[in-house]
Design a protein around this motif. Structure first.
Motif, PDB file in Angstrom:
ATOM      1  N   LYS C 106     -25.124  -9.230  27.794  1.00  0.00           N
ATOM      2  CA  LYS C 106     -24.628  -8.979  26.455  1.00  0.00           C
ATOM      3  C   LYS C 106     -24.589 -10.271  25.663  1.00  0.00           C
ATOM      4  O   LYS C 106     -24.246 -11.319  26.186  1.00  0.00           O
ATOM      5  CB  LYS C 106     -23.245  -8.357  26.517  1.00  0.00           C
ATOM      6  CG  LYS C 106     -23.273  -7.045  25.748  1.00  0.00           C
ATOM      7  CD  LYS C 106     -22.049  -6.256  25.778  1.00  0.00           C
ATOM      8  CE  LYS C 106     -21.942  -5.200  24.695  1.00  0.00           C
ATOM      9  NZ  LYS C 106     -23.154  -4.619  24.199  1.00  0.00           N
ATOM     10  N   LEU C 107     -24.971 -10.166  24.420  1.00  0.00           N
ATOM     11  CA  LEU C 107     -24.966 -11.332  23.543  1.00  0.00           C
ATOM     12  C   LEU C 107     -23.513 -11.784  23.338  1.00  0.00           C
ATOM     13  O   LEU C 107     -22.623 -10.966  23.232  1.00  0.00           O
ATOM     14  CB  LEU C 107     -25.596 -10.914  22.226  1.00  0.00           C
ATOM     15  CG  LEU C 107     -26.274 -11.973  21.388  1.00  0.00           C
ATOM     16  CD1 LEU C 107     -27.359 -12.673  22.174  1.00  0.00           C
ATOM     17  CD2 LEU C 107     -26.887 -11.324  20.152  1.00  0.00           C
ATOM     18  N   ARG C 109     -20.127 -13.251  21.681  1.00  0.00           N
ATOM     19  CA  ARG C 109     -19.474 -12.893  20.433  1.00  0.00           C
ATOM     20  C   ARG C 109     -19.907 -13.841  19.304  1.00  0.00           C
ATOM     21  O   ARG C 109     -20.193 -13.412  18.186  1.00  0.00           O
ATOM     22  CB  ARG C 109     -17.966 -12.990  20.653  1.00  0.00           C
ATOM     23  CG  ARG C 109     -17.172 -12.620  19.443  1.00  0.00           C
ATOM     24  CD  ARG C 109     -15.713 -12.643  19.818  1.00  0.00           C
ATOM     25  NE  ARG C 109     -14.940 -12.772  18.600  1.00  0.00           N
ATOM     26  CZ  ARG C 109     -13.724 -12.272  18.451  1.00  0.00           C
ATOM     27  NH1 ARG C 109     -13.171 -11.643  19.447  1.00  0.00           N
ATOM     28  NH2 ARG C 109     -13.085 -12.410  17.315  1.00  0.00           N
ATOM     29  N   ILE C 112     -23.319 -12.843  18.170  1.00  0.00           N
ATOM     30  CA  ILE C 112     -23.328 -11.597  17.408  1.00  0.00           C
ATOM     31  C   ILE C 112     -22.817 -11.832  15.996  1.00  0.00           C
ATOM     32  O   ILE C 112     -23.398 -11.365  15.016  1.00  0.00           O
ATOM     33  CB  ILE C 112     -22.481 -10.512  18.126  1.00  0.00           C
ATOM     34  CG1 ILE C 112     -23.260  -9.987  19.319  1.00  0.00           C
ATOM     35  CG2 ILE C 112     -22.124  -9.383  17.170  1.00  0.00           C
ATOM     36  CD1 ILE C 112     -22.535  -8.947  20.133  1.00  0.00           C
ATOM     37  N   GLU C 113     -21.751 -12.614  15.898  1.00  0.00           N
ATOM     38  CA  GLU C 113     -21.195 -12.860  14.562  1.00  0.00           C
ATOM     39  C   GLU C 113     -22.170 -13.650  13.701  1.00  0.00           C
ATOM     40  O   GLU C 113     -22.373 -13.341  12.526  1.00  0.00           O
ATOM     41  CB  GLU C 113     -19.855 -13.597  14.684  1.00  0.00           C
ATOM     42  CG  GLU C 113     -18.770 -12.689  15.243  1.00  0.00           C
ATOM     43  CD  GLU C 113     -17.404 -13.347  15.270  1.00  0.00           C
ATOM     44  OE1 GLU C 113     -16.471 -12.713  15.777  1.00  0.00           O
ATOM     45  OE2 GLU C 113     -17.279 -14.494  14.778  1.00  0.00           O
ATOM     46  N   ALA C 116     -24.864 -11.369  12.671  1.00  0.00           N
ATOM     47  CA  ALA C 116     -24.406 -10.425  11.653  1.00  0.00           C
ATOM     48  C   ALA C 116     -24.377 -11.102  10.282  1.00  0.00           C
ATOM     49  O   ALA C 116     -24.815 -10.528   9.286  1.00  0.00           O
ATOM     50  CB  ALA C 116     -23.020  -9.897  12.022  1.00  0.00           C
ATOM     51  N   ILE C 117     -23.881 -12.334  10.256  1.00  0.00           N
ATOM     52  CA  ILE C 117     -23.805 -13.039   8.972  1.00  0.00           C
ATOM     53  C   ILE C 117     -25.209 -13.269   8.421  1.00  0.00           C
ATOM     54  O   ILE C 117     -25.462 -13.067   7.227  1.00  0.00           O
ATOM     55  CB  ILE C 117     -23.047 -14.373   9.140  1.00  0.00           C
ATOM     56  CG1 ILE C 117     -21.571 -14.058   9.444  1.00  0.00           C
ATOM     57  CG2 ILE C 117     -23.175 -15.231   7.885  1.00  0.00           C
ATOM     58  CD1 ILE C 117     -20.797 -15.255   9.938  1.00  0.00           C
TER      59      ILE C 117
END
Lengths: 269, 228, 228
Positions: C106-107, C109, C112-113, C116-117
């Protein structure tokens, strides 16, 4: 001749040769060498020299009991197992000798004897196949595996995954954090002199002509009055700093007139 | 989502088109591949593992048939061990290999008998082993066999107490050059003679080798082994 | 005088008689022997060592010639290593000796953030990402996303310092099943989906980028995404 060793032992009065006695005693002294009462029974049964299925269990029981008697006479410590077997064989012997009791519901003497014979035969068979197994060609002794196994090179690829939901949750998390962060002096609408200076230093090289410093306000800082004020102040302060460094010139034609800035001539950035 | 593994495109293709995309190498090549893999590995390799390492569409089982023929009578043989295959030197040439001989720990008589009983009666419980040998089986004996990886735990018996059973391993077959446990020497004769039957002893028989048995201990250990 | 090593008796024998005493095995047998020895030995073996291990009178060099021919073109080759001989996997089959395993993780956190940005605000500079996340973005995180080819460099911003920007890639859209970054659910939808707290944000709280919904921003970024 070996057949009667134990009978002889059983019937003390019977004659026994010195050799027989020695053999019997060797058996007893070697009691530790036996793997339990069944093993001893199997060894004793071999003296009958018949097929194990046709063995005389009665005869065998007598031999065993004689062995235990003799061991006792020699004050040898016998494991409980041997004594349990002795007791049971004595019981079996009586069953085999006495006519069956019609009231008795338990297994007949013949059944018990047959099972004992089966156990002995099975043990003998397992001994036999164990020997055959060990006599087989064995790896590392008779045949060999590859001397230099080439290790399989493991190429591990790491693949990272994320779902759209992860992405959305991640973004939502950031935005939520912004909404509910503890109160701090909000710096979002503050354009610092350091920021302005850094910006101006980058731009001053292009400022050949007198230009209103308000045109140097960063993008997005000229509409909101709060932001505009902050940016204007910072830009002005930064301009003064550049003048002090000798990199720019400032002029203002009148009080409250626009302030103009240009690169100082003869200087390269 | 398009996991690169799925390759839905490829699977959606009509049969023949897929065939052409994943043309398996010629059988001769497949044989070479199996040969190389088995040469490189000291442990037996299953057909499944072979195919997993070979290009898509290979038939390792067929390649093995060819390879086995090719090596018959050679100094090195292709042997089957359980579900797997391995290359081994011909047993008649063992005399050349003194240098490679590995001194195996000498097994006690008890260990050898216990091993034989497990091999011929598997799956077999400790109580059954003790019944057959007429003595208790020491923990050390079983541990030694487990440690050598010649035996392992089988599934529990569906009898009261759900005792654990022991079975022999592929390493055991490999060590004794057996294709399967069915090839154990004398197995057929023993079976025919009824010596592998599980004949319960008539009531009044003494239960030898029991008493203060490590049985329970082993049982306890077992549940641990399988509980998670 | 009779040193056991000397074996003067043997040496005193006439030539032909010695031959008959130590008849070497047929060449086919010698070949098998060499094959087995080379297979089982961990080190390459010299001709001299081979002969020392083989019965008297063997010609290992000749056996090697036959064996080499036999293995030519096979999955395993007979190769000379210095003065010694060994069997090796054919070089063209080296790919079989690699086992590729794919591990899915899993990537993080942070990644991922950051991703996402970039997706919501592209094209976006590192400084902007840091501003939005409120923490600095480690080089490793950006490198990881670049390596995964989920983000790439966009064009430089026309602001002082001309910082580089990041944009998401086609591979990103592909992985997340999006036709374009515009399809990312906006804040309103996130809120409706319960991913954002429903409470209206306090008016006094200046909203980062709120007002201009991220969609718009993303939309702006879109052109960037497909421009080259």
């Amino acid at each position: 001749m070996a057949d009667n060793i134990f009978e002889d032992l059983g019937h003390r009065d019977g004659p026994a040769s010195v050799a027989d006695r020695l053999a019997a005693e060797a058996l007893i002294v070697d009691v530790d060498g036996f793997e339990g009462p069944l093993d001893l029974l199997l060894t004793l049964s071999r003296t009958q020299k018949v097929d194990l299925r046709k063995i005389s269990v009665l005869h065998l029981a007598q031999q065993y009991l004689a062995f235990v008697e003799r061991a006792k006479a020699l004050r040898l410590e016998l494991a409980a197992d041997y004594l349990v077997m002795a007791a049971w064989l004595a019981f079996l012997k009586s069953r085999l000798l006495l006519p069956p009791d019609p009231q008795d519901e338990g297994p007949s003497g013949e059944d018990l004897a047959a099972h004992l014979a089966f156990q002995l035969e099975r043990l003998a068979a397992m001994r036999d196949v164990a020997a055959r197994l060990m006599a087989r060609d064995q790896k590392g002794r008779d045949f060999f595996a590859r001397g230099v196994p080439e290790d399989v090179m493991r190429i591990r690829t790491l693949r990272y995954t994320a779902t759209l939901l992860d992405l959305m949750q991640g973004y939502a998390r950031i935005r939520t954090r912004d909404e509910f962060r503890p109160f701090v002096m909000d710096r979002d609408s503050v354009f610092t002199m350091e920021q302005a200076l850094e910006r101006m230093r980058g731009l001053i090289g292009f400022a050949g002509d007198w230009t209103d410093i308000s045109s140097y306000l960063p993008d997005g800082w000229d509409n909101d009055p709060v932001r505009r004020r902050s940016a204007t102040a910072a830009t002005f302060a930064a301009s003064l700093e550049l003048v002090k460094e000798g990199r720019a010139e400032l002029r203002q034609s009148d009080t409250f007139a626009p302030i103009q800035l240009r690169r100082r001539e003869g200087r390269d950035v | 989502m398009s996991e690169p593994d799925d390759m839905p495109e490829a699977e959606d293709l009509p049969e023949d088109e897929e065939q052409s995309l994943f043309d398996a190498p010629p059988m001769g090549e497949q044989e070479r591949m199996v040969e190389a893999i088995l040469f490189a590995t000291a442990e037996p390799v299953t057909v499944r593992d072979l195919e997993a390492r070979m290009p898509h569409g290979c038939d390792a089982a067929e390649a093995l048939v060819h390879l086995r023929k090719r090596y018959s009578g050679r100094g090195v043989h292709l042997v089957k061990v359980g579900d797997a295959w391995a290359m081994r030197t011909a047993p008649d040439l063992g005399f050349l290999m003194q240098k490679e001989t590995v001194e195996t720990r000498k097994l006690s008589r008890a260990a050898i008998e216990t091993l034989a009983i497990i091999a011929y009666h598997q799956p077999v419980t400790r109580a059954e082993i003790e019944e057959i040998r007429g003595v208790s089986v020491s923990r050390g004996t079983v541990d030694q066999l487990l440690e050598m990886e010649w035996i392992r735990f089988g599934r529990r018996k569906m009898t009261p107490g759900r005792p654990v059973t022991f079975v022999v391993t592929e390493a055991f077959l490999d060590h004794f050059g057996l294709e399967s446990a069915r090839d154990l020497p004398g197995l057929k004769e023993l079976r025919a003679a009824g010596l592998l039957d599980n004949r319960p002893s008539p009531a009044a028989m003494p239960q030898l080798g029991e008493g203060e048995e490590p049985e329970d201990e082993a049982g306890a250990g077992q549940s641990e082994l399988f509980e998670d």
